[in-house]
Scaffold this motif. Structure first.
Motif, PDB file in Angstrom:
ATOM      1  N   THR A 166       5.632  -6.420 -19.220  1.00  0.00           N
ATOM      2  CA  THR A 166       5.666  -6.029 -20.628  1.00  0.00           C
ATOM      3  C   THR A 166       4.278  -5.765 -21.190  1.00  0.00           C
ATOM      4  O   THR A 166       3.285  -6.319 -20.728  1.00  0.00           O
ATOM      5  N   HIS A 167       4.256  -4.891 -22.202  1.00  0.00           N
ATOM      6  CA  HIS A 167       3.032  -4.682 -22.982  1.00  0.00           C
ATOM      7  C   HIS A 167       3.164  -5.354 -24.348  1.00  0.00           C
ATOM      8  O   HIS A 167       2.310  -5.196 -25.209  1.00  0.00           O
ATOM      9  N   GLU A 168       4.291  -6.085 -24.543  1.00  0.00           N
ATOM     10  CA  GLU A 168       4.533  -6.763 -25.824  1.00  0.00           C
ATOM     11  C   GLU A 168       3.871  -8.138 -25.797  1.00  0.00           C
ATOM     12  O   GLU A 168       4.461  -9.137 -25.379  1.00  0.00           O
ATOM     13  N   ASP A 223      11.619  -4.387 -16.104  1.00  0.00           N
ATOM     14  CA  ASP A 223      10.448  -3.530 -15.880  1.00  0.00           C
ATOM     15  C   ASP A 223      10.159  -2.727 -17.152  1.00  0.00           C
ATOM     16  O   ASP A 223      10.771  -1.690 -17.391  1.00  0.00           O
ATOM     17  N   GLU A 224       9.257  -3.215 -17.962  1.00  0.00           N
ATOM     18  CA  GLU A 224       8.886  -2.575 -19.231  1.00  0.00           C
ATOM     19  C   GLU A 224      10.125  -2.160 -20.030  1.00  0.00           C
ATOM     20  O   GLU A 224      10.305  -0.977 -20.344  1.00  0.00           O
ATOM     21  N   PRO A 225      10.975  -3.124 -20.376  1.00  0.00           N
ATOM     22  CA  PRO A 225      12.265  -2.778 -20.986  1.00  0.00           C
ATOM     23  C   PRO A 225      12.177  -2.148 -22.363  1.00  0.00           C
ATOM     24  O   PRO A 225      13.145  -1.543 -22.811  1.00  0.00           O
ATOM     25  N   GLY A 275      -1.042  -6.747 -17.790  1.00  0.00           N
ATOM     26  CA  GLY A 275      -2.265  -6.234 -17.178  1.00  0.00           C
ATOM     27  C   GLY A 275      -2.441  -4.764 -17.503  1.00  0.00           C
ATOM     28  O   GLY A 275      -1.510  -4.118 -18.000  1.00  0.00           O
ATOM     29  N   PRO A 276      -3.600  -4.220 -17.193  1.00  0.00           N
ATOM     30  CA  PRO A 276      -3.876  -2.817 -17.501  1.00  0.00           C
ATOM     31  C   PRO A 276      -2.942  -1.866 -16.753  1.00  0.00           C
ATOM     32  O   PRO A 276      -2.343  -2.242 -15.741  1.00  0.00           O
ATOM     33  N   SER A 277      -2.865  -0.645 -17.256  1.00  0.00           N
ATOM     34  CA  SER A 277      -2.083   0.393 -16.606  1.00  0.00           C
ATOM     35  C   SER A 277      -2.591   0.612 -15.178  1.00  0.00           C
ATOM     36  O   SER A 277      -3.797   0.677 -14.952  1.00  0.00           O
ATOM     37  N   GLY A 278      -1.643   0.677 -14.234  1.00  0.00           N
ATOM     38  CA  GLY A 278      -2.025   0.924 -12.842  1.00  0.00           C
ATOM     39  C   GLY A 278      -2.453  -0.323 -12.076  1.00  0.00           C
ATOM     40  O   GLY A 278      -2.859  -0.233 -10.916  1.00  0.00           O
ATOM     41  N   SER A 279      -2.323  -1.498 -12.716  1.00  0.00           N
ATOM     42  CA  SER A 279      -2.793  -2.730 -12.042  1.00  0.00           C
ATOM     43  C   SER A 279      -1.810  -3.222 -10.981  1.00  0.00           C
ATOM     44  O   SER A 279      -2.120  -4.141 -10.225  1.00  0.00           O
ATOM     45  N   GLY A 280      -0.590  -2.649 -10.963  1.00  0.00           N
ATOM     46  CA  GLY A 280       0.370  -3.016  -9.924  1.00  0.00           C
ATOM     47  C   GLY A 280       1.540  -3.853 -10.427  1.00  0.00           C
ATOM     48  O   GLY A 280       2.316  -4.373  -9.623  1.00  0.00           O
ATOM     49  N   LYS A 281       1.712  -3.934 -11.748  1.00  0.00           N
ATOM     50  CA  LYS A 281       2.754  -4.803 -12.324  1.00  0.00           C
ATOM     51  C   LYS A 281       4.164  -4.394 -11.883  1.00  0.00           C
ATOM     52  O   LYS A 281       4.943  -5.209 -11.420  1.00  0.00           O
ATOM     53  N   SER A 282       4.474  -3.085 -12.052  1.00  0.00           N
ATOM     54  CA  SER A 282       5.827  -2.628 -11.693  1.00  0.00           C
ATOM     55  C   SER A 282       6.048  -2.736 -10.193  1.00  0.00           C
ATOM     56  O   SER A 282       7.139  -3.111  -9.745  1.00  0.00           O
ATOM     57  N   THR A 283       5.026  -2.416  -9.439  1.00  0.00           N
ATOM     58  CA  THR A 283       5.146  -2.520  -7.979  1.00  0.00           C
ATOM     59  C   THR A 283       5.429  -3.971  -7.585  1.00  0.00           C
ATOM     60  O   THR A 283       6.301  -4.243  -6.754  1.00  0.00           O
ATOM     61  N   PHE A 284       4.712  -4.890  -8.209  1.00  0.00           N
ATOM     62  CA  PHE A 284       4.925  -6.315  -7.937  1.00  0.00           C
ATOM     63  C   PHE A 284       6.370  -6.698  -8.241  1.00  0.00           C
ATOM     64  O   PHE A 284       7.057  -7.304  -7.411  1.00  0.00           O
ATOM     65  N   SER A 323       0.850  -1.193   0.000  1.00  0.00           N
ATOM     66  CA  SER A 323       0.000   0.000   0.000  1.00  0.00           C
ATOM     67  C   SER A 323       0.882   1.237   0.000  1.00  0.00           C
ATOM     68  O   SER A 323       1.970   1.236   0.588  1.00  0.00           O
ATOM     69  N   TYR A 324       0.406   2.278  -0.673  1.00  0.00           N
ATOM     70  CA  TYR A 324       1.003   3.602  -0.539  1.00  0.00           C
ATOM     71  C   TYR A 324      -0.027   4.441   0.201  1.00  0.00           C
ATOM     72  O   TYR A 324      -1.057   4.800  -0.386  1.00  0.00           O
ATOM     73  N   GLY A 325       0.201   4.696   1.452  1.00  0.00           N
ATOM     74  CA  GLY A 325      -0.826   5.370   2.251  1.00  0.00           C
ATOM     75  C   GLY A 325      -2.093   4.537   2.233  1.00  0.00           C
ATOM     76  O   GLY A 325      -2.056   3.341   2.517  1.00  0.00           O
ATOM     77  N   LYS A 326      -3.187   5.156   1.810  1.00  0.00           N
ATOM     78  CA  LYS A 326      -4.464   4.433   1.792  1.00  0.00           C
ATOM     79  C   LYS A 326      -4.664   3.641   0.509  1.00  0.00           C
ATOM     80  O   LYS A 326      -5.605   2.855   0.403  1.00  0.00           O
ATOM     81  N   LEU A 327      -3.780   3.881  -0.474  1.00  0.00           N
ATOM     82  CA  LEU A 327      -3.939   3.201  -1.763  1.00  0.00           C
ATOM     83  C   LEU A 327      -3.339   1.791  -1.697  1.00  0.00           C
ATOM     84  O   LEU A 327      -2.123   1.633  -1.559  1.00  0.00           O
ATOM     85  N   GLU A 328      -4.216   0.804  -1.782  1.00  0.00           N
ATOM     86  CA  GLU A 328      -3.745  -0.586  -1.737  1.00  0.00           C
ATOM     87  C   GLU A 328      -3.458  -1.041  -3.161  1.00  0.00           C
ATOM     88  O   GLU A 328      -4.376  -1.250  -3.963  1.00  0.00           O
ATOM     89  N   VAL A 329      -2.176  -1.178  -3.481  1.00  0.00           N
ATOM     90  CA  VAL A 329      -1.778  -1.455  -4.860  1.00  0.00           C
ATOM     91  C   VAL A 329      -1.665  -2.959  -5.127  1.00  0.00           C
ATOM     92  O   VAL A 329      -2.034  -3.438  -6.194  1.00  0.00           O
ATOM     93  N   LEU A 330      -1.152  -3.706  -4.172  1.00  0.00           N
ATOM     94  CA  LEU A 330      -1.103  -5.177  -4.288  1.00  0.00           C
ATOM     95  C   LEU A 330      -1.929  -5.760  -3.150  1.00  0.00           C
ATOM     96  O   LEU A 330      -1.727  -5.418  -1.986  1.00  0.00           O
TER      97      LEU A 330
END
Ligand SMILES: Nc1ncnc2c1ncn2[C@@H]1O[C@H](COP(=O)(O)OP(=O)(O)OP(=O)(O)O)[C@@H](O)[C@H]1O
Length: 240
Positions: A193-195, A161-163, A34-43, A10-17
Motif C-alpha cells: 500500500t501507499h496509504e 496488491d495496492e487495492p 517502499g518506493p516505486s520499483g522497490s519490489g513490493k508487488s513482486t514480493f 530476478s527477471y533476466g539480469k534484473l535482480e528485483v528481490l
C-alpha cells in the motif's frame, strides 16, 4: 502463518528481490511499503507463487510452496488475493462472481454458496448489488466485491496488491474501511500500500522495502516516528 527465507527474484539480469526473510504470524496485519520499483508487488506475488522465486523458500501454514512436490493449487485455495484492478468476471453478476469458485472448487451447493455470498455482500455493504454486473458498479464497489469474492473461499490468509491505487480518492475510504473491519476479525493480511495513514492505524508491522531488500521491519509506532535508516527517513519525508 507465512514464512519466507532468503527470497530472491530476478527477471533476466534484473535482480528485483535480493534475499528477503521474514515471518508473518497468524492474525498479523502487515503493510508492505517502499518506493516505486522497490519490489513490493513482486514480493507479495511470490508469497503465493504467482511469481516463482528464483531462489529461497516460502511456506504458507505447514506447506512449503517452493517444494516441487507441494500441490500449489490446493494451498492457494486458502490464500485470497485482491488486485489493484479488481479482476472480476465481467459476464457474471456480483452474486455469481462470489459463488463461482466455492461451487466449482469446493463443491458447495448453489444454495449454500449463495447464502454465504449474501452474508459476505452484506458485510461489505453491497447486498443490494447482488444481481448487478460489475460494469454497473463504481471502482470502490468493484473492489469491495473483489474482497468479498476472495473471502468466499474462506481463506486463512489475504494478500492485497495496492487495492486502492486504481480508485478515485473519494472511494479509497470505503475500501479501507472494509479492510480495517477484516483486520479486526483476526485475518492474516499482507498489504502492499501507499496509504500511510492506513498502515499507521491498522498494521501490526511495517515491512519497508527498498532496492529489493527488506530495509526495516518494525511496528508502525516505531517505523513512522523513528525510522532507523536514512532510506526510510527520506521515503517518509516524501510521503507524509
Ligand atoms: N514480469 C516482469 N518482468 C520484468 N520486470 C519486471 C516484471 N515485474 C516487475 N518487474 C520489474 O521489477 C521491479 C520491481 O517491480 P514491482 O512491481 O515489484 O515494484 P513495486 O515496489 O511494487 O513498484 P510500484 O510501487 O511502482 O508498484 C521493477 O523494476 C519492475 O519493472
Amino acid at each position: 502463518m507465512i514464512k519466507v527465507e532468503n527470497l530472491h527474484k530476478s527477471y533476466g539480469k534484473l535482480e528485483v528481490l535480493k534475499g528477503i526473510s521474514t515471518t508473518i504470524t497468524s492474525g498479523e496485519v502487515i503493510a508492505i511499503i517502499g518506493p516505486s520499483g522497490s519490489g513490493k508487488s513482486t514480493f507479495l506475488r511470490c508469497l503465493n507463487l504467482l511469481e516463482k522465486p528464483t531462489d529461497g523458500k516460502v511456506w504458507i501454514s505447514d506447506s512449503e510452496l517452493t517444494n516441487p512436490k507441494t500441490d500449489i493449487a490446493k494451498v492457494r485455495q486458502n490464500v485470497g488475493m485482491v488486485f489493484q484492478h479488481f479482476h472480476l468476471f465481467p459476464h457474471k453478476t456480483v452474486l455469481e462472481n462470489l459463488t463461482y469458485a466455492p461451487m466449482t472448487v469446493k463443491g458447495l451447493s448453489k444454495n449454500e454458496a449463495e447464502e454465504q455470498a449474501k452474508t459476505l455482500l452484506n458485510k461489505v455493504g453491497l447486498l443490494e448489488k447482488a444481481n448487478e454486473y460489475p460494469n454497473r458498479l463504481s471502482g470502490g464497489q468493484k473492489q469491495r466485491v473483489a474482497i468479498a469474492r476472495a473471502l468466499a473461499m474462506n481463506p486463512d490468509v489475504m494478500l492485497f496488491d495496492e487495492p486502492t491505487s486504481a480508485l478515485d480518492p473519494e472511494m479509497v475510504k470505503e475500501v479501507l474501511e472494509v479492510m480495517k473491519d477484516l483486520a479486526q476479525t483476526g485475518m492474516t493480511m499482507a498489504i502492499v500500500t501507499h496509504e500511510m495513514g492506513f498502515a499507521k492505524e491498522v498494521a501490526d508491522r511495517v515491512l519497508f522495502l527498498d532496492g529489493g531488500l527488506l530495509v526495516e521491519d518494525a511496528p508502525p509506532s516505531e517505523f513512522f516516528t523513528a525510522p532507523k535508516t536514512k532510506r526510510a527517513q527520506d521515503f517518509l519525508e516524501k510521503m507524509l
